[in-house]
Design a protein around this motif. Structure first.
Motif, PDB file in Angstrom:
ATOM      1  N   CYS A 156       0.826  -1.215   0.000  1.00 15.00           N
ATOM      2  CA  CYS A 156       0.000   0.000   0.000  1.00 15.00           C
ATOM      3  C   CYS A 156       0.862   1.268   0.000  1.00 15.00           C
ATOM      4  O   CYS A 156       0.528   2.251  -0.664  1.00 15.00           O
ATOM      5  CB  CYS A 156      -0.945   0.016   1.198  1.00 15.00           C
ATOM      6  N   THR A 177      -8.389  -0.371   3.105  1.00 14.48           N
ATOM      7  CA  THR A 177      -8.495  -1.757   2.624  1.00 14.48           C
ATOM      8  C   THR A 177      -8.534  -2.769   3.766  1.00 14.48           C
ATOM      9  O   THR A 177      -8.968  -3.897   3.574  1.00 14.48           O
ATOM     10  CB  THR A 177      -7.349  -2.108   1.648  1.00 14.48           C
ATOM     11  N   ASN A 181     -14.647  -0.465  -1.859  1.00 14.03           N
ATOM     12  CA  ASN A 181     -14.322  -0.456  -3.289  1.00 14.03           C
ATOM     13  C   ASN A 181     -14.566   0.909  -3.913  1.00 14.03           C
ATOM     14  O   ASN A 181     -13.780   1.374  -4.743  1.00 14.03           O
ATOM     15  CB  ASN A 181     -15.112  -1.532  -4.039  1.00 14.03           C
ATOM     16  N   MET A 207     -11.788   3.211  -2.694  1.00 15.41           N
ATOM     17  CA  MET A 207     -10.516   2.862  -3.315  1.00 15.41           C
ATOM     18  C   MET A 207     -10.510   3.176  -4.810  1.00 15.41           C
ATOM     19  O   MET A 207      -9.460   3.503  -5.368  1.00 15.41           O
ATOM     20  CB  MET A 207     -10.173   1.392  -3.067  1.00 15.41           C
TER      21      MET A 207
END
Length: 165
Positions: free
Chosen positions: A14, A75, A85, A88
């Motif tokens: 990440c 996440t 989702n 992100m």
């Protein structure tokens, strides 16, 4: 609290994604322009409030690490998959816009396009921060310095474009 190897890998990935995105963007910009940022930046007419060249890699490195940490928080959230989702998706959209900015501004010398693109990036970033807030306030707050920096980038990009027409 014991953290699993899987979580450590996820955290590293990440954080690495935005750092590598910034590195790739700057590399492409330098290859396109066939000159360094330092050379280009020194040749621009800049307003008095423009930071020195050395400030940019420091600021961006910090912001990229913060972006990565916030992505990890989101996440890792136990909130609905759809919310995560959606948030992100906005994260990756702003990361793509971030990637394109250096290429437009330095690589292709499209200062006005880069200025407009930075406004779009700031808008998407603000929405992303709001969506992050609905999932985990920490991930949202971590991105406030990035948002503030983007307001400054917009302001600076505008003046550099005007002064270098």
């Amino acid at each position: 609290m014991i953290i699993s190897v899987k979580e450590i890998k996820k955290f590293i990935i990440c954080v690495a994604i935005p750092l590598l995105t910034g590195l790739l963007s700057s590399t492409i910009a330098v290859l396109l322009s066939q000159t360094t940022f330092e050379e280009q930046y020194s040749q621009l007419i800049k307003p008095g409030f423009a930071p020195p060249t050395a400030a940019y890699p420091i600021v961006w490195s910090i912001l990229y690490v913060l972006m990565g940490i916030s992505a990890y928080i989101i996440t890792s959230s136990k909130k609905s998959t759809m919310k995560v989702n959606d948030a992100m998706f906005l994260y990756y959209v702003q990361l793509v816009l971030n990637f394109l900015w250096s290429i437009l501004f330095f690589g292709l010398n499209l200062r006005f396009v880069a200025f407009i693109e930075s406004i779009l990036l700031t808008f998407i970033l603000a929405i992303m921060i709001y969506r992050f807030y609905k999932i985990d306030q920490r991930a949202s707050i971590i991105n406030i310095p990035y948002l503030l920096w983007m307001f400054f980038v917009n302001f600076l990009s505008y003046f550099i474009w005007i002064l270098n027409k």
